[in-house]
Design an enzyme around this catalytic site. Structure first.
Site, PDB file in Angstrom:
ATOM      1  N   TYR A 165       2.741 -12.905   2.140  1.00 28.62           N
ATOM      2  CA  TYR A 165       3.246 -11.789   1.846  1.00 28.62           C
ATOM      3  C   TYR A 165       2.175 -11.106   1.079  1.00 28.62           C
ATOM      4  CZ  TYR A 165       5.496  -7.425   0.615  1.00 28.62           C
ATOM      5  OH  TYR A 165       5.761  -6.013   0.260  1.00 28.62           O
TER       6      TYR A 165
ATOM      7  N   LYS B 100      -0.845  -7.979   2.869  1.00 35.46           N
ATOM      8  CA  LYS B 100      -0.641  -7.376   2.173  1.00 35.46           C
ATOM      9  C   LYS B 100      -2.416  -6.604   1.768  1.00 35.46           C
ATOM     10  CE  LYS B 100       3.221  -5.056   2.642  1.00 35.46           C
ATOM     11  NZ  LYS B 100       3.642  -4.191   3.273  1.00 35.46           N
TER      12      LYS B 100
END
Length: 255
Positions: free
Chosen positions: A161, A165
């Site tokens: 993640y 991002k």
């Protein structure tokens, strides 16, 4: 070139058309709800097969297109249906995303690939398609990509993640750099924990309470707070803001 028309003190979005991925729930839905109050035409793209019904609850003329943003034909369908319904597109908000919570040594290749496909690849390909549309039709369009506080700091069990991002933030800067000459603005927002339904499930309890103690705000964000920031970035009041990553984290990363 970003044209200057004078500051829009009303931050008006009336009459604009927005495509919002992940628009049936969470931050995407909150953004759609906020946009609806600003009289934006809505096209919601979401895996939820009932996304059209979700859209109609916000506006009679809103549309929802069900499908997977990782699929190229689906992305084309979203743009086509938005154009058929409203005649033009002015805004893209890339909100669709997933998270795989696992330690770095245990994360599977499948979870890594799926996270990158949904969070990064689908967001880029959607932005590329809409960016080409803006360029070809001379639209001074706006794109907002959903990044995260996790794109600028390390979080335990968030390796895929965080990587996805962080890449969204870099991608946003490049798109803003390349497309500024066409009058296209591209920005990212990076929230802390947001109290969506999923946010509550993941962070209610002792772990979340400990996290909040490290934040000057001593609280997590509400979905409409992120939606309001997105709306500002899409408005004329933000006409000189492009390539920016707006961190919305109650001050956590200032330390």
């Amino acid at each position: 070139m970003i044209k200057y028309y004078g500051v829009d003190a009303e931050f008006s979005l009336e009459g604009k058309t927005a495509i919002i991925t992940g628009g049936a729930a969470g931050i995407g839905y909150a953004t759609a709800e906020f946009f609806s109050k600003k009289e934006v035409n809505l096209c919601l793209a979401d895996l939820n097969p009932n996304v059209n019904e979700v859209a109609k609850k916000l506006q009679d003329n809103a549309i929802g297109v069900a499908g997977n943003a990782t699929d190229a034909e689906y992305r084309k369908k979203v743009l086509e249906e938005a154009l058929n319904a409203f005649g033009r597109v002015d805004i893209l908000v890339n909100c669709a995303g997933i998270v795989a919570l696992e330690s770095a040594e245990s994360l599977t290749e499948t979870d890594w690939d799926r996270t990158m496909d949904v969070n990064l690849k689908a967001s880029f390909m959607m932005a590329q398609m809409i960016g080409k549309y803006f360029i070809d039709h001379e639209v001074d369009g706006c794109i907002v990509n959903m990044a995260s506080q996790a794109g600028v700091i390390a979080l335990d069990k968030h390796v895929a993640y965080c990587a996805s991002k962080g890449a969204i933030i870099s991608m946003t800067k490049v798109l803003a750099y390349e497309w500024g000459k066409y009058g296209i603005r591209v920005n990212a927002v990076s929230p802390t924990v947001v109290l969506t339904e999923l946010g509550h499930k993941a962070w209610d309890g002792p772990v979340g309470d400990a996290f909040k103690k490290e934040m000057p705000s001593e609280r997590f964000a509400e979905p409409d707070e992120i939606a309001a920031a997105i709306a500002f970035l899409c408005s004329g009041g933000a006409a000189m803001i492009t390539g920016h990553n707006l961190i919305i984290d109650g001050g956590y990363t200032i330390k």
